[in-house]
Design an enzyme around this catalytic site. Structure first.
Site, short mmCIF file in Angstrom:
data_model
loop_
_atom_site.label_atom_id
_atom_site.label_comp_id
_atom_site.label_asym_id
_atom_site.label_seq_id
_atom_site.Cartn_x
_atom_site.Cartn_y
_atom_site.Cartn_z
N SER A 160 0.84 -1.20 0.00
CA SER A 160 0.00 0.00 0.00
C SER A 160 0.87 1.26 0.00
O SER A 160 1.95 1.27 0.61
CB SER A 160 -0.88 0.01 1.25
OG SER A 160 -1.41 1.31 1.48
N TYR A 173 -2.22 -1.89 9.88
CA TYR A 173 -2.28 -2.02 8.42
C TYR A 173 -0.93 -1.76 7.78
O TYR A 173 -0.45 -2.56 6.97
CB TYR A 173 -3.33 -1.04 7.89
CG TYR A 173 -3.49 -1.04 6.39
CD1 TYR A 173 -4.13 -2.09 5.74
CD2 TYR A 173 -3.03 0.02 5.62
CE1 TYR A 173 -4.30 -2.08 4.36
CE2 TYR A 173 -3.20 0.03 4.24
CZ TYR A 173 -3.84 -1.01 3.62
OH TYR A 173 -3.99 -1.01 2.25
N1 LIG Z 1 -8.38 0.97 -2.34
C1 LIG Z 1 -7.28 1.58 -1.96
O1 LIG Z 1 -7.20 2.82 -1.89
C2 LIG Z 1 -6.04 0.78 -1.65
C3 LIG Z 1 -4.82 1.46 -1.46
C4 LIG Z 1 -3.68 0.73 -1.16
C5 LIG Z 1 -3.74 -0.65 -1.06
N2 LIG Z 1 -4.94 -1.29 -1.23
C6 LIG Z 1 -4.95 -2.73 -1.10
O2 LIG Z 1 -5.58 -3.33 -2.22
C7 LIG Z 1 -6.29 -4.49 -1.82
C8 LIG Z 1 -7.75 -4.40 -2.25
O3 LIG Z 1 -8.29 -3.23 -1.70
P1 LIG Z 1 -9.81 -2.80 -1.95
O4 LIG Z 1 -9.87 -1.34 -1.80
O5 LIG Z 1 -10.32 -3.44 -3.18
O6 LIG Z 1 -10.50 -3.47 -0.66
P2 LIG Z 1 -12.01 -3.95 -0.40
O7 LIG Z 1 -12.23 -3.80 1.06
O8 LIG Z 1 -12.96 -3.27 -1.32
O9 LIG Z 1 -11.97 -5.51 -0.77
C9 LIG Z 1 -11.29 -6.42 0.04
C10 LIG Z 1 -11.93 -7.78 -0.12
O10 LIG Z 1 -11.21 -8.71 0.70
C11 LIG Z 1 -12.15 -9.60 1.29
N3 LIG Z 1 -11.61 -10.20 2.51
C12 LIG Z 1 -11.39 -9.59 3.69
N4 LIG Z 1 -10.97 -10.49 4.60
C13 LIG Z 1 -10.90 -11.69 3.98
C14 LIG Z 1 -10.55 -13.00 4.40
N5 LIG Z 1 -10.16 -13.24 5.66
N6 LIG Z 1 -10.59 -13.99 3.49
C15 LIG Z 1 -10.99 -13.77 2.22
N7 LIG Z 1 -11.35 -12.55 1.77
C16 LIG Z 1 -11.32 -11.52 2.64
C17 LIG Z 1 -13.35 -8.71 1.58
O11 LIG Z 1 -14.53 -9.48 1.78
C18 LIG Z 1 -13.39 -7.83 0.35
O12 LIG Z 1 -14.21 -8.36 -0.66
C19 LIG Z 1 -6.09 -4.62 -0.32
O13 LIG Z 1 -4.98 -5.47 -0.08
C20 LIG Z 1 -5.76 -3.21 0.11
O14 LIG Z 1 -5.00 -3.18 1.29
C21 LIG Z 1 -6.09 -0.60 -1.53
#
Ligand SMILES: NC(=O)c1ccc[n+]([C@@H]2O[C@H](COP(=O)([O-])OP(=O)(O)OC[C@H]3O[C@@H](n4cnc5c(N)ncnc54)[C@H](O)[C@@H]3O)[C@@H](O)[C@H]2O)c1
Length: 271
Positions: A160, A173
């Site tokens: 991230s 996180y």
């Molecule tokens: N969106 C952002 O701004 C951003 C920025 C930096 C990093 N990220 C990273 O990108 C990735 C996706 O982010 P996003 O924004 O799409 O998140 P999101 O919250 O929309 O989706 C995450 C998904 O992971 C699933 N999940 C959570 N715990 C779980 C478990 N124990 N087993 C199986 N599935 C599980 C959730 O049900 C959800 O569908 C993450 O790793 C996040 O840390 C996102």
């Protein structure tokens, strides 16, 4: 599109996808129920991959699968809590038993609670580490022997932009996302011929959950506005930006790149 979703002055040609790009490949994606995982799953499927959608939200998995099938793609889903060692291992075993291989494993499932450090319950800290780090260890350990045997594999783990620009309340996180970088570099060293391991590092990306999380009572989105100021590319990040980067990382063309961070955040941070 809203004005701040397009970079003023930019003139980007249409993006092309190739319907047979990943034909014959089996791609497992965790966190596929929504957000970046959903969009990435659809992009792989639109390019011929058989996608295994993994998440804990069955209703959302069903929707994503149905949407992929409606456009002629191939997808199956597995309900799996990736933080549970037995479930994670069984899921990988099931995929290999069903499809005989796994070409690509993309790990996007994560938790991102905002809890001030001074009042952070231990259980919440450990829970974040379980989902964001331990799961990555369980799944990588389970899939690696199959990829080594096949002489091909793409392991893509998710960090991230908060690693470079930490925010209040994100100690668990950011710690977990730093661990992913170290872990993935170790995986790259041990992966063996034809198998690479890399890190996607999204900047702030406009998924539904993150958009809602950062919405102020007056409807404005201060964090997005602040980040755009810091970015070289002056628009908000889209899940599609991350999905396309992941597809490149997962391609055979990326065979000489391993152990690396792919920062897809509009140039808000440098490595
Ligand atoms: N969106 C952002 O701004 C951003 C920025 C930096 C990093 N990220 C990273 O990108 C990735 C996706 O982010 P996003 O924004 O799409 O998140 P999101 O919250 O929309 O989706 C995450 C998904 O992971 C699933 N999940 C959570 N715990 C779980 C478990 N124990 N087993 C199986 N599935 C599980 C959730 O049900 C959800 O569908 C993450 O790793 C996040 O840390 C996102």
């Amino acid at each position: 599109m809203e004005s701040w979703e397009i970079e003023n002055g930019s003139n980007i040609p249409p993006i092309k996808v190739y319907p047979d790009k990943f034909e014959g490949q089996v791609v497992v994606i965790t966190g596929a129920g929504q957000g970046i995982g959903e969009v990435t799953s659809k992009l792989f499927a639109s390019q011929g991959a058989t996608v295994v959608l993994v998440d804990i939200q069955e209703d959302k998995l069903k929707c994503v699968q149905a949407e992929i099938e409606a456009t002629g793609g191939n997808a199956v889903y597995r309900l799996c809590n990736v933080a549970a060692e037995d479930q994670a291992t069984l899921m990988i075993d099931w995929v290999v038993a069903t499809f005989a291989k796994i070409d690509v494993l993309v790990q996007l499932a994560a938790l991102y609670p905002f809890i001030p450090l001074a009042e952070h319950p231990t259980a919440d800290f450990l829970n974040v580490m379980n989902v964001n780090v331990n799961a990555c260890f369980y799944l990588t350990r389970a899939v690696l022997p199959h990829m080594k045997k096949a002489g091909y594999g793409r392991l893509i783990n998710t960090s991230s932009g908060t690693l470079q620009l930490p925010d209040r309340g994100l100690s668990a996180y950011v710690t977990s996302k730093a661990a992913i970088v170290g872990f993935t570099r170790c995986v790259a060293v041990e992966a063996g011929p034809g198998v690479t391991a890399n890190i996607i590092l999204p900047g702030l990306t406009r998924t539904e959950a993150v958009w809602k999380l950062h919405e102020r009572p007056d409807g404005s989105h201060g964090l997005f506005e602040t980040l755009i100021q810091k970015q070289c590319v002056k628009r908000s990040g889209r899940p599609q930006d991350i999905a396309h980067t992941i597809c490149f990382m997962a391609s055979p063309e990326a065979q000489f790149i391993t152990g690396q961070i792919f920062d897809c955040g509009g140039g808000a941070t440098f490595h």
